[in-house]
Design a protein around this motif. Structure first.
Motif, PDB file in Angstrom:
ATOM      1  N   LEU A 157       0.840  -1.205   0.000  1.00  0.00           N
ATOM      2  CA  LEU A 157       0.000   0.000   0.000  1.00  0.00           C
ATOM      3  C   LEU A 157       0.872   1.250   0.000  1.00  0.00           C
ATOM      4  O   LEU A 157       0.633   2.190  -0.760  1.00  0.00           O
ATOM      5  CB  LEU A 157      -0.925  -0.019   1.224  1.00  0.00           C
ATOM      6  N   PHE A 158       1.902   1.261   0.848  1.00  0.00           N
ATOM      7  CA  PHE A 158       2.738   2.457   0.950  1.00  0.00           C
ATOM      8  C   PHE A 158       3.697   2.606  -0.217  1.00  0.00           C
ATOM      9  O   PHE A 158       4.222   3.694  -0.460  1.00  0.00           O
ATOM     10  CB  PHE A 158       3.509   2.446   2.275  1.00  0.00           C
ATOM     11  N   ILE A 159       3.918   1.516  -0.955  1.00  0.00           N
ATOM     12  CA  ILE A 159       4.783   1.591  -2.139  1.00  0.00           C
ATOM     13  C   ILE A 159       4.060   2.268  -3.307  1.00  0.00           C
ATOM     14  O   ILE A 159       4.687   2.782  -4.231  1.00  0.00           O
ATOM     15  CB  ILE A 159       5.212   0.153  -2.536  1.00  0.00           C
ATOM     16  N   GLN A 160       2.734   2.264  -3.274  1.00  0.00           N
ATOM     17  CA  GLN A 160       1.962   2.746  -4.431  1.00  0.00           C
ATOM     18  C   GLN A 160       2.333   4.162  -4.881  1.00  0.00           C
ATOM     19  O   GLN A 160       2.570   4.377  -6.075  1.00  0.00           O
ATOM     20  CB  GLN A 160       0.455   2.672  -4.135  1.00  0.00           C
ATOM     21  N   PRO A 161       2.392   5.173  -3.975  1.00  0.00           N
ATOM     22  CA  PRO A 161       2.731   6.511  -4.478  1.00  0.00           C
ATOM     23  C   PRO A 161       4.160   6.600  -4.994  1.00  0.00           C
ATOM     24  O   PRO A 161       4.435   7.321  -5.964  1.00  0.00           O
ATOM     25  CB  PRO A 161       2.530   7.413  -3.257  1.00  0.00           C
ATOM     26  N   VAL A 162       5.056   5.851  -4.339  1.00  0.00           N
ATOM     27  CA  VAL A 162       6.459   5.866  -4.783  1.00  0.00           C
ATOM     28  C   VAL A 162       6.545   5.296  -6.203  1.00  0.00           C
ATOM     29  O   VAL A 162       7.201   5.857  -7.078  1.00  0.00           O
ATOM     30  CB  VAL A 162       7.330   5.038  -3.808  1.00  0.00           C
ATOM     31  N   ALA A 163       5.831   4.180  -6.424  1.00  0.00           N
ATOM     32  CA  ALA A 163       5.844   3.558  -7.752  1.00  0.00           C
ATOM     33  C   ALA A 163       5.247   4.485  -8.802  1.00  0.00           C
ATOM     34  O   ALA A 163       5.757   4.588  -9.916  1.00  0.00           O
ATOM     35  CB  ALA A 163       5.073   2.240  -7.712  1.00  0.00           C
ATOM     36  N   LEU A 164       4.164   5.163  -8.433  1.00  0.00           N
ATOM     37  CA  LEU A 164       3.532   6.112  -9.360  1.00  0.00           C
ATOM     38  C   LEU A 164       4.532   7.165  -9.819  1.00  0.00           C
ATOM     39  O   LEU A 164       4.677   7.430 -11.015  1.00  0.00           O
ATOM     40  CB  LEU A 164       2.375   6.830  -8.648  1.00  0.00           C
ATOM     41  N   ALA A 165       5.203   7.777  -8.834  1.00  0.00           N
ATOM     42  CA  ALA A 165       6.115   8.883  -9.158  1.00  0.00           C
ATOM     43  C   ALA A 165       7.325   8.387  -9.938  1.00  0.00           C
ATOM     44  O   ALA A 165       7.705   8.975 -10.961  1.00  0.00           O
ATOM     45  CB  ALA A 165       6.559   9.567  -7.863  1.00  0.00           C
ATOM     46  N   VAL A 166       7.916   7.292  -9.456  1.00  0.00           N
ATOM     47  CA  VAL A 166       9.153   6.810 -10.089  1.00  0.00           C
ATOM     48  C   VAL A 166       8.876   6.309 -11.504  1.00  0.00           C
ATOM     49  O   VAL A 166       9.701   6.487 -12.404  1.00  0.00           O
ATOM     50  CB  VAL A 166       9.794   5.706  -9.213  1.00  0.00           C
ATOM     51  N   ARG A 167       7.700   5.693 -11.706  1.00  0.00           N
ATOM     52  CA  ARG A 167       7.357   5.199 -13.060  1.00  0.00           C
ATOM     53  C   ARG A 167       7.362   6.333 -14.065  1.00  0.00           C
ATOM     54  O   ARG A 167       7.960   6.246 -15.135  1.00  0.00           O
ATOM     55  CB  ARG A 167       5.983   4.541 -13.022  1.00  0.00           C
ATOM     56  N   LEU A 168       6.690   7.432 -13.711  1.00  0.00           N
ATOM     57  CA  LEU A 168       6.610   8.561 -14.645  1.00  0.00           C
ATOM     58  C   LEU A 168       7.983   9.190 -14.857  1.00  0.00           C
ATOM     59  O   LEU A 168       8.402   9.431 -15.994  1.00  0.00           O
ATOM     60  CB  LEU A 168       5.619   9.601 -14.111  1.00  0.00           C
ATOM     61  N   THR A 169       8.696   9.416 -13.750  1.00  0.00           N
ATOM     62  CA  THR A 169      10.021  10.040 -13.854  1.00  0.00           C
ATOM     63  C   THR A 169      10.950   9.197 -14.713  1.00  0.00           C
ATOM     64  O   THR A 169      11.608   9.704 -15.631  1.00  0.00           O
ATOM     65  CB  THR A 169      10.637  10.200 -12.453  1.00  0.00           C
ATOM     66  N   ALA A 170      11.009   7.897 -14.408  1.00  0.00           N
ATOM     67  CA  ALA A 170      11.965   7.022 -15.098  1.00  0.00           C
ATOM     68  C   ALA A 170      11.647   6.916 -16.586  1.00  0.00           C
ATOM     69  O   ALA A 170      12.547   6.962 -17.426  1.00  0.00           O
ATOM     70  CB  ALA A 170      11.959   5.641 -14.444  1.00  0.00           C
ATOM     71  N   ASN A 171      10.374   6.776 -16.919  1.00  0.00           N
ATOM     72  CA  ASN A 171      10.014   6.637 -18.325  1.00  0.00           C
ATOM     73  C   ASN A 171      10.385   7.870 -19.130  1.00  0.00           C
ATOM     74  O   ASN A 171      10.982   7.764 -20.213  1.00  0.00           O
ATOM     75  CB  ASN A 171       8.501   6.377 -18.448  1.00  0.00           C
ATOM     76  N   ILE A 172      10.043   9.052 -18.607  1.00  0.00           N
ATOM     77  CA  ILE A 172      10.298  10.274 -19.382  1.00  0.00           C
ATOM     78  C   ILE A 172      11.799  10.565 -19.434  1.00  0.00           C
ATOM     79  O   ILE A 172      12.352  10.902 -20.483  1.00  0.00           O
ATOM     80  CB  ILE A 172       9.509  11.466 -18.774  1.00  0.00           C
ATOM     81  N   THR A 173      12.457  10.401 -18.258  1.00  0.00           N
ATOM     82  CA  THR A 173      13.906  10.666 -18.220  1.00  0.00           C
ATOM     83  C   THR A 173      14.662   9.718 -19.141  1.00  0.00           C
ATOM     84  O   THR A 173      15.537  10.136 -19.904  1.00  0.00           O
ATOM     85  CB  THR A 173      14.429  10.518 -16.781  1.00  0.00           C
ATOM     86  N   ALA A 174      14.324   8.428 -19.066  1.00  0.00           N
ATOM     87  CA  ALA A 174      15.026   7.439 -19.892  1.00  0.00           C
ATOM     88  C   ALA A 174      14.824   7.726 -21.375  1.00  0.00           C
ATOM     89  O   ALA A 174      15.764   7.630 -22.175  1.00  0.00           O
ATOM     90  CB  ALA A 174      14.530   6.036 -19.553  1.00  0.00           C
ATOM     91  N   GLY A 175      13.609   8.081 -21.746  1.00  0.00           N
ATOM     92  CA  GLY A 175      13.342   8.392 -23.150  1.00  0.00           C
ATOM     93  C   GLY A 175      14.150   9.576 -23.641  1.00  0.00           C
ATOM     94  O   GLY A 175      14.748   9.533 -24.723  1.00  0.00           O
TER      95      GLY A 175
END
Lengths: 226, 90
Positions: free
Chosen positions: A149-167
């Protein structure tokens, strides 16, 4: 010639003044307020797309969940427009900053969780233990579900950051490779340029998909709690 | 597993004219009814009535008991007195 790889991700400054706030506010001027019954083509297309997205996102929600429609559609439009504007060369993309994405993810996630605990306390607590769990596994599964449950916001933020940054990084690196190969072999340059073109098309798709995924996940958390 | 059609009999909170199935849950019998699940489907007795992983109440109580247990363990280790060393340094 070798531009700093960190340059696209540094806080933009104009005459010594950080202009991050201006860049974050910029996408809103691309969505003018409809002020007529029948608007111009731009606004009509935007309205049509907004209606399509909001129907897709919010149709499965209860009336209580649908009160979040404005919030979620604004979120989707903001992230999508920010990501797409970031595809312009030499521009700064706010969604590459983890601080901004965490600033969006945590309040939205916390809002859904608190809504669930306030309106359906028993069900929210009961969801922390899967139905049918063997007795000896109960404490472990409660801990695991709480962590997830507590991982959910971290995953949300990191997913968006990592995808855009990596691209953006990939486009930068392959672009530099294309330039470097021009003096060595034209055929390899052509192949690299084709890869760069395909990657750019992919990044446009990723910009929209990541905005949709972020909003969809927030709406799913809301659906679980309403 | 035993199945039977239950027409018009309103017993055990199962509702009207619903298909009922029974399944064994440990040593208890639990009625499975088509439709939204409710706590009344399960007929636990004793401590299992309050602590089980099937009903909403049971799951909630298990979760709260786990959190309380963790809190007690943390408090115990924080508040326990430090024992004096066996050999004093000279």
């Amino acid at each position: 010639m070798n531009e700093n790889l960190f340059a696209p991700f540094m806080t933009p400054v104009m005459v010594g003044i950080p202009i991050t706030t201006l860049i974050i506010i910029l996408p809103s001027i691309l969505f003018p307020t409809p002020n007529r019954l029948i608007n111009n083509r731009t606004i009509s297309i935007q309205q049509w797309l907004t209606k399509l997205t909001s129907k897709q996102l919010m149709s499965a929600h209860s009336p209580k969940g649908q009160t979040w429609s404005l919030m979620l559609i604004s979120l989707f439009l903001f992230i999508a427009s920010t990501n797409l504007l970031g595809m312009l060369p030499h521009s700064f993309t706010p969604t590459t900053q983890l601080s901004m994405n965490v600033g969006m993810a945590i309040p939205l996630w916390a809002g859904t969780v608190f809504t669930g605990f306030r309106n359906k306390t028993k069900m929210s607590l009961a969801h922390l233990l899967p139905q049918g769990t063997p007795t000896f596994l109960i404490p472990m599964l409660v801990i695991i579900e709480t962590i997830s449950l507590f991982i959910q916001p971290v995953a949300l933020a990191v997913r968006l950051t990592a995808n855009i940054t990596a691209g953006h990084l990939l486009m930068h690196l392959i672009g530099e490779a294309t330039l470097a190969l021009m003096n060595i072999s034209l055929l390899t340059t052509l192949i690299t340029f084709i890869i760069l073109t395909l990657l750019t098309i992919l990044e446009f798709a990723v910009a929209l998909i990541q905005a949709y995924v972020f909003t969809l996940l927030v709406s799913l958390y809301l659906h679980d709690n309403t | 597993m035993m199945t039977h059609r239950d027409q018009g009999r309103d017993g055990g909170g199962t509702g009207r004219g619903q298909m009922c199935k029974f399944r064994a849950v440990g040593d208890q019998k639990a009625e499975i009814v088509a439709g939204p699940e409710t706590d009344t489907q399960f007929h636990f007795t004793g401590i299992k009535k309050y602590f089980n992983s099937y009903t909403l109440t049971g799951r909630m109580n298990c979760v709260l008991a786990t959190y309380r247990g963790i809190a007690w363990i943390v408090l115990y280790f924080k508040l326990r007195s430090k024992t004096t060393p066996a050999v004093k340094a000279t």
